[in-house]
Design an enzyme around this catalytic site. Sequence first.
Site, PDB file in Angstrom:
ATOM      1  N   HIS A 346       0.784  -1.239   0.000  1.00 24.59           N
ATOM      2  CA  HIS A 346       0.000   0.000   0.000  1.00 24.59           C
ATOM      3  C   HIS A 346       0.809   1.279   0.000  1.00 24.59           C
ATOM      4  O   HIS A 346       0.236   2.370  -0.029  1.00 24.59           O
ATOM      5  CB  HIS A 346      -0.919   0.046   1.224  1.00 24.59           C
ATOM      6  CG  HIS A 346      -2.139  -0.789   1.079  1.00 24.59           C
ATOM      7  ND1 HIS A 346      -3.304  -0.304   0.543  1.00 24.59           N
ATOM      8  CD2 HIS A 346      -2.378  -2.074   1.376  1.00 24.59           C
ATOM      9  CE1 HIS A 346      -4.213  -1.261   0.526  1.00 24.59           C
ATOM     10  NE2 HIS A 346      -3.675  -2.359   1.025  1.00 24.59           N
ATOM     11  N   LYS A 534      -9.282  13.910   3.954  1.00 26.10           N
ATOM     12  CA  LYS A 534      -8.405  12.737   4.000  1.00 26.10           C
ATOM     13  C   LYS A 534      -7.556  12.875   5.251  1.00 26.10           C
ATOM     14  O   LYS A 534      -7.563  13.922   5.883  1.00 26.10           O
ATOM     15  CB  LYS A 534      -7.516  12.667   2.753  1.00 26.10           C
ATOM     16  CG  LYS A 534      -6.796  13.992   2.440  1.00 26.10           C
ATOM     17  CD  LYS A 534      -5.994  13.935   1.142  1.00 26.10           C
ATOM     18  CE  LYS A 534      -6.821  13.942  -0.114  1.00 26.10           C
ATOM     19  NZ  LYS A 534      -6.724  12.715  -0.888  1.00 26.10           N
ATOM     20  N   ARG A 535      -6.799  11.814   5.610  1.00 22.18           N
ATOM     21  CA  ARG A 535      -5.920  11.951   6.753  1.00 22.18           C
ATOM     22  C   ARG A 535      -4.948  13.112   6.541  1.00 22.18           C
ATOM     23  O   ARG A 535      -4.585  13.430   5.412  1.00 22.18           O
ATOM     24  CB  ARG A 535      -5.133  10.646   6.964  1.00 22.18           C
ATOM     25  CG  ARG A 535      -5.954   9.545   7.608  1.00 22.18           C
ATOM     26  CD  ARG A 535      -6.490   9.942   8.967  1.00 22.18           C
ATOM     27  NE  ARG A 535      -5.418  10.085   9.909  1.00 22.18           N
ATOM     28  CZ  ARG A 535      -5.067   9.173  10.794  1.00 22.18           C
ATOM     29  NH1 ARG A 535      -5.740   8.036  10.870  1.00 22.18           N
ATOM     30  NH2 ARG A 535      -4.058   9.376  11.615  1.00 22.18           N
ATOM     31  N   LYS A 540       0.308  14.543   1.633  1.00 24.68           N
ATOM     32  CA  LYS A 540      -0.979  14.849   1.016  1.00 24.68           C
ATOM     33  C   LYS A 540      -1.141  16.356   0.751  1.00 24.68           C
ATOM     34  O   LYS A 540      -2.036  16.792   0.050  1.00 24.68           O
ATOM     35  CB  LYS A 540      -2.118  14.330   1.886  1.00 24.68           C
ATOM     36  CG  LYS A 540      -2.194  12.791   1.942  1.00 24.68           C
ATOM     37  CD  LYS A 540      -3.327  12.327   2.845  1.00 24.68           C
ATOM     38  CE  LYS A 540      -3.414  10.815   2.984  1.00 24.68           C
ATOM     39  NZ  LYS A 540      -4.105  10.153   1.849  1.00 24.68           N
ATOM     40  N   THR A 642      -8.412   6.753  -2.712  1.00 25.35           N
ATOM     41  CA  THR A 642      -9.757   6.285  -3.060  1.00 25.35           C
ATOM     42  C   THR A 642     -10.775   7.413  -2.883  1.00 25.35           C
ATOM     43  O   THR A 642     -11.834   7.388  -3.491  1.00 25.35           O
ATOM     44  CB  THR A 642     -10.190   5.084  -2.185  1.00 25.35           C
ATOM     45  OG1 THR A 642      -9.922   5.399  -0.814  1.00 25.35           O
ATOM     46  CG2 THR A 642      -9.448   3.822  -2.582  1.00 25.35           C
ATOM     47  N   LYS A 646     -14.377   8.603  -4.990  1.00 26.20           N
ATOM     48  CA  LYS A 646     -15.693   8.929  -4.420  1.00 26.20           C
ATOM     49  C   LYS A 646     -16.165  10.288  -4.929  1.00 26.20           C
ATOM     50  O   LYS A 646     -17.336  10.475  -5.270  1.00 26.20           O
ATOM     51  CB  LYS A 646     -15.623   8.936  -2.891  1.00 26.20           C
ATOM     52  CG  LYS A 646     -15.205   7.604  -2.272  1.00 26.20           C
ATOM     53  CD  LYS A 646     -14.865   7.764  -0.777  1.00 26.20           C
ATOM     54  CE  LYS A 646     -14.067   6.584  -0.261  1.00 26.20           C
ATOM     55  NZ  LYS A 646     -13.429   6.865   1.045  1.00 26.20           N
TER      56      LYS A 646
HETATM   57  C1  LIG Z   1     -12.141   7.159   1.425  1.00 22.00           C
HETATM   58  C2  LIG Z   1     -11.757   7.533   2.786  1.00 22.00           C
HETATM   59  C3  LIG Z   1     -10.418   7.776   3.102  1.00 22.00           C
HETATM   60  C4  LIG Z   1      -9.306   7.718   2.067  1.00 22.00           C
HETATM   61  O1  LIG Z   1      -9.199   8.985   1.452  1.00 22.00           O
HETATM   62  P1  LIG Z   1      -7.929   9.371   0.544  1.00 22.00           P
HETATM   63  O2  LIG Z   1      -8.304  10.690  -0.030  1.00 22.00           O
HETATM   64  O3  LIG Z   1      -7.839   8.314  -0.510  1.00 22.00           O
HETATM   65  O4  LIG Z   1      -6.760   9.425   1.431  1.00 22.00           O
HETATM   66  C5  LIG Z   1     -10.096   8.148   4.404  1.00 22.00           C
HETATM   67  N1  LIG Z   1     -11.044   8.259   5.355  1.00 22.00           N
HETATM   68  C6  LIG Z   1     -12.350   8.052   5.084  1.00 22.00           C
HETATM   69  C7  LIG Z   1     -13.349   8.218   6.170  1.00 22.00           C
HETATM   70  C8  LIG Z   1     -12.752   7.665   3.798  1.00 22.00           C
HETATM   71  O5  LIG Z   1     -14.041   7.445   3.554  1.00 22.00           O
END
Ligand SMILES: *Cc1c(COP(=O)(O)O)cnc(C)c1O
Length: 803
Positions: A346, A534-535, A540, A642, A646
Site C-alpha cells: 500500500h 483525507k488523513r 498529502k 480512493t 468517491k
Molecule cells: C475514502 C476515505 C479515506 C481515504 O481517502 P484518501 O483521499 O484516498 O486518502 C479516508 N477516510 C475516510 C473516512 C474515507 O471514507
Amino acid sequence: MFSNKMEFKETFLRRLEMTCGKSFAESTKRDQYDTLGNMIREYVSLNWIETKEKNRVAKNKQVYYLSIEFLLGRLLRHNLINLKIDQVVSEGLAELGIHLDEIEDVEVDAALGNGGLGRLAACFLDSLASLNLPGHGCGIRYKHGLFEQKIVDGYQVELPEQWLRHGHVWEVRKADLSIEVPFWGKVEVSEENGRMIFRHVNAEMITAVPYDMPVVGYETETVNTLRLWNAEPSPYPINRDIMQYKRETESVSEFLYPDDTHDEGKILRLKQQYFLVSASIRSIVRSYRKQYGSLVDFHQHISIHINDTHPVLAIPELMRILIDEEQLSWDEAWHITLNTISYTNHTTLAEALEKWPIRIFQPLLPRIYMIVNEINERFCKNLWDLYPGDWNRIEEMAIIAHDQIKMAHLALVGSHSVNGVAELHTEILKKREMKNFYEVYPEKFNNKTNGITHRRWLIKSNPKLTDLICDAIGNDWIHKPELLEKLEAFKEDSVFLNQMFLIKKLNKELLAKRIQDQTGIVVDTSSIFDIQVKRLHAYKRQLLNILHIMHLYNRLKEDSSFNMYPRTFIFGAKASPGYYYAKKIIKLINTVAEKVNNDASINGKLKVVFLENYRVSLAEDIFPAADVSEQISTASKEASGTGNMKFMMNGALTVGTLDGANIEIKDRVGDENIFIFGLKAEEVLNYYQHGGYRSMEYYHHDKRIRKVVDQLTNGFFEGVEDEFEAIYDSLLMQNDHYFVLRDFASYIQIQRDVDTAYKNQQKWLQMSLMNIAKSGYFSSDRTIEQYAKEIWSIKPVGQFTTS
Ligand SMILES: *Cc1c(COP(=O)(O)O)cnc(C)c1O
C-alpha cells in the site's frame, strides 16, 4: 419475517415491546434503532447459514481477507439498501411517526481503521458479497476505534472512541469457537522417529473470541462473514499476578493504532498482528480439517490475502501448522503456503515499511522466529546461487539483516502474488522500491487499481443523483457500473444537465446546514465547494491548499478589482496524535479560517471551513456536495487514493497531481475534464535521487510565495506568530521535502483555470457528467473481479434455489 409494510410494522412494534420492556410511546430512538438492527440481523441469518452450507457442500474455494483495519462506518442503511427493504422499512416507520434518518443517526460508525487502507477492506467485503464470491474478512474487534476529534481553539483534541458503549447489534459472539494464542515461553526441540519435534512450552495464552458480522450483498442471497477477534484472558493457568495478566491481555484488542503510515508502540502492535493472524489461520484450518481431513490440498481450497504487511505472520504461522501439527516436510509446507498467500503493498513511504527488532520479536514469538529465520536462510541461499558473491545485494534483500526483520521482504518471498494499488504505484514498486525482488520474481508482480463500492458512495450517499441516473439510463448500471458510460448520451441534454445542477445545489444546501450547525459558519451555496478530506499528512499537502487560500486572500486584499468566483474551501482531516507537524497544519487551517471568515472587506468571496471528526458517515454527506476534489499529493507518494474516486462518482472535478489513481482517472475522463498540475512522479524521484531542488530559490524569485511564507511568522496572524515556525522551517530550512513551493505557481494557475471553467455553467456540468459517466471503472466490483480471477481463482457461488 416480514414481506410488506403491514407485517414490518407489526413485527417491529411487537419486538420493540418485547425486547425493551417499554411501550412504543415510551421508547427512545436508541430502543428503536436496536430493535430494527436486531430484526435485520435476524432477517439475514437464514441466508447467512445457507451461504455457509452452500459453500461447504459445493467445496467452493474460499478467500480470507486478513486486515488489521476495517473502516466500516454505519451498517443499518447500508444493509437495508442491499436487502432492498429500505423503502418498506422507511415507509413503515414513517407511518409510526418515525423518521429513518433519525434512527440512523443513533448508530455510531464502526471506525476500526484509520483511512484508505481500512476503508478499502470494507468496500472489498461489500463487493465480494454483492458478486456472490465466497470471501470473508478477518480483523480485530478493537474496543476503541479511531479517536474522536474535536477542534478546540483551532487545535485538534483527541477523545477515546466508544463504539461499543451501547453494544453493537450487527455482531454475534461465538465463545465456543475461541482460539488460544500463545506468546512468550520457549521452544523445546527433540527428535522422534528421525523427525525434529518443536514444542512451544511455558507460553502465556491469550484467548481470541470471535465476533461474527454478516456481510450482506446487494440484491442477492449471499451473506458472507466478517470475523473480528476479541482478546480475553485464557482459562489456562498462569503463574503471575492475575489482574496484571488480565489487563495485559485485554490491551491486545483495546486500541486501533492511530496511524497507518508510521509504526509505533512496538510490542503491543506486534502482539496484535500475531493475535489476528494466529486466531484467523487456526480457525480457518480447524474448519478445513473438519471438512477435508488432511491439509495437503489446502491451497486448492483456500486463499489467504494479506492487506499490507501487518498480517504477514500468516506466512510463518501457516508453515508452523503444516510442519509442527500436520508433520509435512519443509518443502511440502512451503509449496502450500506460497500458493495460499497473496499480498497487497500500500505504500512506498520508507517510514511506513514495517521492521521488527529481533530482540522484541524472538522472545514474544519464539517458534515463529525460528521459522522466519529458516525462510530467510533458504532465501539467502537461493540468492547466493543466483548472484554468487554479490553480498551487497543479498544483504539488501535479506528478510533478516542488522538485527531486524523486514516484513515486506517476508511478504515478497512467502506469497505467490504481490500487487500494487494503482498502475503508477505498481510501476514504482517494480522499477524502484522492489526492483531487486522484481528481478527474482517477475511473475509475482501485478497491479490491482483500487476501487470503491458505488453502493455506499453513490446509491446510499447520493440518492437524488442515483434516481436521476436511473431515470435516464435505467437500473442495469447498479449491477454493471461500467454502464454509467451511457450517461455520455446526455451531454447535450440541457434539461438533464440542469437537473444535475439542482441536485448538486440541494446536496450543497444539506452540507451547508451541517456546517452551520457544527461551526456556526454560514456558507454561500452558490459558491464553488472546493473540498479536501483525507488523513492529515505532509505528503498529502493540505499545506499547499491552505497557502493557496492565503494567496487568494492576499490578492483580494491588495486588489479590489481582483475577480474570482466565490469559493468555499472545506477541510476534514485527523492527524495522528503524535504527529506534531500535522497538528500544526490543522491549527494553520483554522487560523486562516478565523481571519478570512471574519473579514467583511472581501465580501464573502472566500470562506474556509474545517469540519471536525472526519469519518465515513461524515464523508457520505460531503462527497455529494463537492464541486472540486483536491487530490494534490506530491507525485509518487499517494499509492492510489480512493477519496478521489468517491468525488468523481459524485460529479466533482479533480484538481490533482499525476499521482496514484488520479492518472487513471485522467486517462478515462480525458485531459479536458480534469485539472492536472505540478511535478510528475519521475521528476520528483529524480530530484530525490540527484538533488537539484532549492526551495529557497522559489521563495526568492516568486513574490507571491514570499508573501504567504512570510505571513506564517511575521505577525500576520496576531498572537500566534510562533505557532507556525515548524511549517516555515520545513519549507525553507529543510528544503521543502514535499515540493510545496515547487508546485505553487502551477497550482495557482490551475486554480485560475478552475475559476474560469466554473463560470461556464453548461460546460462545467458537462465535465461533471463525464466524470460520473467514467467512474464505473473505479467501482470495487471491478477491482474484486480482478482479484478473484487473477489472484485468488475463486468463482461466484450459485444462487439458492430454495427460500
Ligand atoms: C475514502 C476515505 C479515506 C481515504 O481517502 P484518501 O483521499 O484516498 O486518502 C479516508 N477516510 C475516510 C473516512 C474515507 O471514507
